[in-house]
Design a protein around this motif. Structure first.
Motif, PDB file in Angstrom:
ATOM      1  N   ASP A 127       0.828  -1.194   0.000  1.00  0.00           N
ATOM      2  CA  ASP A 127       0.000   0.000   0.000  1.00  0.00           C
ATOM      3  C   ASP A 127       0.874   1.259   0.000  1.00  0.00           C
ATOM      4  N   PRO A 128       0.818   2.058  -1.072  1.00  0.00           N
ATOM      5  CA  PRO A 128       1.635   3.277  -1.108  1.00  0.00           C
ATOM      6  C   PRO A 128       1.248   4.279  -0.019  1.00  0.00           C
ATOM      7  N   GLU A 129      -0.026   4.328   0.374  1.00  0.00           N
ATOM      8  CA  GLU A 129      -0.448   5.229   1.450  1.00  0.00           C
ATOM      9  C   GLU A 129       0.183   4.827   2.782  1.00  0.00           C
ATOM     10  N   LEU A 130       0.195   3.523   3.065  1.00  0.00           N
ATOM     11  CA  LEU A 130       0.825   3.043   4.293  1.00  0.00           C
ATOM     12  C   LEU A 130       2.319   3.341   4.258  1.00  0.00           C
ATOM     13  N   GLU A 131       2.956   3.110   3.135  1.00  0.00           N
ATOM     14  CA  GLU A 131       4.389   3.388   2.999  1.00  0.00           C
ATOM     15  C   GLU A 131       4.670   4.871   3.220  1.00  0.00           C
ATOM     16  N   LYS A 132       3.809   5.726   2.704  1.00  0.00           N
ATOM     17  CA  LYS A 132       3.965   7.168   2.883  1.00  0.00           C
ATOM     18  C   LYS A 132       3.873   7.537   4.365  1.00  0.00           C
ATOM     19  N   ILE A 133       2.874   6.986   5.069  1.00  0.00           N
ATOM     20  CA  ILE A 133       2.720   7.242   6.510  1.00  0.00           C
ATOM     21  C   ILE A 133       3.948   6.746   7.266  1.00  0.00           C
ATOM     22  N   ARG A 134       4.403   5.557   6.944  1.00  0.00           N
ATOM     23  CA  ARG A 134       5.571   4.991   7.626  1.00  0.00           C
ATOM     24  C   ARG A 134       6.806   5.858   7.402  1.00  0.00           C
ATOM     25  N   ARG A 135       6.983   6.328   6.187  1.00  0.00           N
ATOM     26  CA  ARG A 135       8.133   7.171   5.857  1.00  0.00           C
ATOM     27  C   ARG A 135       8.035   8.527   6.578  1.00  0.00           C
ATOM     28  N   GLU A 136       6.880   9.176   6.487  1.00  0.00           N
ATOM     29  CA  GLU A 136       6.698  10.501   7.082  1.00  0.00           C
ATOM     30  C   GLU A 136       6.805  10.486   8.603  1.00  0.00           C
ATOM     31  N   ARG A 137       6.349   9.412   9.242  1.00  0.00           N
ATOM     32  CA  ARG A 137       6.349   9.341  10.703  1.00  0.00           C
ATOM     33  C   ARG A 137       7.481   8.475  11.251  1.00  0.00           C
ATOM     34  N   ASN A 138       8.379   8.038  10.362  1.00  0.00           N
ATOM     35  CA  ASN A 138       9.569   7.254  10.742  1.00  0.00           C
ATOM     36  C   ASN A 138       9.237   5.932  11.432  1.00  0.00           C
ATOM     37  N   TYR A 139       8.178   5.266  10.995  1.00  0.00           N
ATOM     38  CA  TYR A 139       7.834   3.944  11.525  1.00  0.00           C
ATOM     39  C   TYR A 139       8.699   2.912  10.816  1.00  0.00           C
ATOM     40  N   SER A 140       9.839   2.620  11.398  1.00  0.00           N
ATOM     41  CA  SER A 140      10.829   1.775  10.743  1.00  0.00           C
ATOM     42  C   SER A 140      10.685   0.288  11.090  1.00  0.00           C
ATOM     43  N   TRP A 141       9.951  -0.038  12.134  1.00  0.00           N
ATOM     44  CA  TRP A 141       9.825  -1.428  12.568  1.00  0.00           C
ATOM     45  C   TRP A 141       8.356  -1.793  12.654  1.00  0.00           C
ATOM     46  N   MET A 142       8.045  -3.020  12.252  1.00  0.00           N
ATOM     47  CA  MET A 142       6.661  -3.483  12.349  1.00  0.00           C
ATOM     48  C   MET A 142       6.606  -4.985  12.520  1.00  0.00           C
ATOM     49  N   ASP A 143       5.504  -5.436  13.112  1.00  0.00           N
ATOM     50  CA  ASP A 143       5.172  -6.850  13.121  1.00  0.00           C
ATOM     51  C   ASP A 143       3.659  -6.965  13.095  1.00  0.00           C
ATOM     52  N   ILE A 144       3.181  -8.192  13.057  1.00  0.00           N
ATOM     53  CA  ILE A 144       1.736  -8.432  13.017  1.00  0.00           C
ATOM     54  C   ILE A 144       1.375  -9.347  14.178  1.00  0.00           C
ATOM     55  N   ILE A 145       0.342  -8.961  14.893  1.00  0.00           N
ATOM     56  CA  ILE A 145      -0.165  -9.768  16.011  1.00  0.00           C
ATOM     57  C   ILE A 145      -1.602 -10.160  15.689  1.00  0.00           C
ATOM     58  N   THR A 146      -1.909 -11.425  15.940  1.00  0.00           N
ATOM     59  CA  THR A 146      -3.275 -11.906  15.794  1.00  0.00           C
ATOM     60  C   THR A 146      -3.787 -12.259  17.181  1.00  0.00           C
ATOM     61  N   ILE A 147      -4.819 -11.538  17.594  1.00  0.00           N
ATOM     62  CA  ILE A 147      -5.375 -11.720  18.932  1.00  0.00           C
ATOM     63  C   ILE A 147      -6.628 -12.570  18.825  1.00  0.00           C
ATOM     64  N   CYS A 148      -6.451 -13.853  19.070  1.00  0.00           N
ATOM     65  CA  CYS A 148      -7.557 -14.812  19.144  1.00  0.00           C
ATOM     66  C   CYS A 148      -7.049 -16.039  19.889  1.00  0.00           C
ATOM     67  N   LYS A 149      -7.956 -16.819  20.399  1.00  0.00           N
ATOM     68  CA  LYS A 149      -7.581 -17.958  21.244  1.00  0.00           C
ATOM     69  C   LYS A 149      -6.661 -18.943  20.533  1.00  0.00           C
ATOM     70  N   ASP A 150      -6.864 -19.152  19.235  1.00  0.00           N
ATOM     71  CA  ASP A 150      -6.089 -20.145  18.497  1.00  0.00           C
ATOM     72  C   ASP A 150      -4.698 -19.667  18.093  1.00  0.00           C
ATOM     73  N   LYS A 151      -4.469 -18.362  18.056  1.00  0.00           N
ATOM     74  CA  LYS A 151      -3.215 -17.829  17.515  1.00  0.00           C
ATOM     75  C   LYS A 151      -2.291 -17.192  18.550  1.00  0.00           C
ATOM     76  N   LEU A 152      -2.842 -16.661  19.632  1.00  0.00           N
ATOM     77  CA  LEU A 152      -2.033 -15.926  20.600  1.00  0.00           C
ATOM     78  C   LEU A 152      -1.729 -16.796  21.811  1.00  0.00           C
ATOM     79  N   PRO A 153      -0.449 -17.125  22.025  1.00  0.00           N
ATOM     80  CA  PRO A 153      -0.094 -17.909  23.218  1.00  0.00           C
ATOM     81  C   PRO A 153      -0.507 -17.164  24.486  1.00  0.00           C
ATOM     82  N   ASN A 154      -0.965 -17.915  25.469  1.00  0.00           N
ATOM     83  CA  ASN A 154      -1.418 -17.334  26.747  1.00  0.00           C
ATOM     84  C   ASN A 154      -2.506 -16.285  26.521  1.00  0.00           C
ATOM     85  N   TYR A 155      -3.462 -16.604  25.674  1.00  0.00           N
ATOM     86  CA  TYR A 155      -4.510 -15.681  25.249  1.00  0.00           C
ATOM     87  C   TYR A 155      -5.201 -14.988  26.423  1.00  0.00           C
TER      88      TYR A 155
END
Length: 173
Positions: free
Chosen positions: A43-71
């Motif tokens: 997404d070029p819009e997301l890339e623009k936001i990340r660049r403008e606000r210096n968001y250099s690190w990211m990950d993805i978290i899934t919050i649900c009983k089946d995916k998150l340890p120690n939910y």
């Protein structure tokens, strides 16, 4: 509703739906853009936001009983009122949930977040997060620099980030 962007909260709505909060006017919420969560990887819009606000690190978290340890433990931890010393940036890729934040009068404001929404909670703001009745949220977590995961439960008024945030609130009164 005020559409002025501020340090209090930076919120990108993924759709034109209204915020599910009756008192959001006092928040000075800034509506800034529309993001397409289906194409977040390129997404070029997301890339623009990340660049403008210096968001250099990211990950993805899934919050649900089946995916998150120690939910159950994590859900309780996310819902405990706390603050961070850095901004908290979340982009909802799927599902939904609620961020609760404190306003100037120390009252809760509930913000419904769904697919396509991005929010930045400034350092020093007391907040909490919970999933909704679907018990499913997939979110991108963004950081300026290396991630810092430390949450400081209330009371945490002695931190400089909290003092700066309270000072900011006083200036917006």
């Amino acid at each position: 509703m005020s559409m002025k962007s501020s340090k209090l909260m930076f919120l990108c709505r993924g759709s034109s739906q209204s915020l599910h909060s009756g008192s959001l006017t006092s928040c000075n919420t800034g509506v800034c853009c529309s993001l397409d969560a289906d194409k977040y990887e390129n997404d070029p819009e997301l890339e623009k936001i990340r660049r403008e606000r210096n968001y250099s690190w990211m990950d993805i978290i899934t919050i649900c009983k089946d995916k998150l340890p120690n939910y159950e433990e994590k859900i309780k931890m996310f819902y405990e009122e706390h603050l961070h010393l850095d901004d908290e940036i979340r982009y909802i890729l799927d599902g939904s949930g609620y961020f609760d934040v404190r306003d100037k009068e120390d009252q809760w404001i509930r913000i419904f977040m769904e697919k396509g929404d991005m929010i930045t909670l400034p350092a020093g703001i007391y907040h909490r997060f919970t999933v909704d009745e679907k018990n499913y949220t997939k979110a991108m977590r963004l950081f300026v620099g290396e991630p810092v995961w430390t949450a400081y439960n209330r009371p945490a008024d002695h931190f400089e980030a909290r003092g700066q945030y309270v000072k900011f609130l006083a200036q917006t009164a």
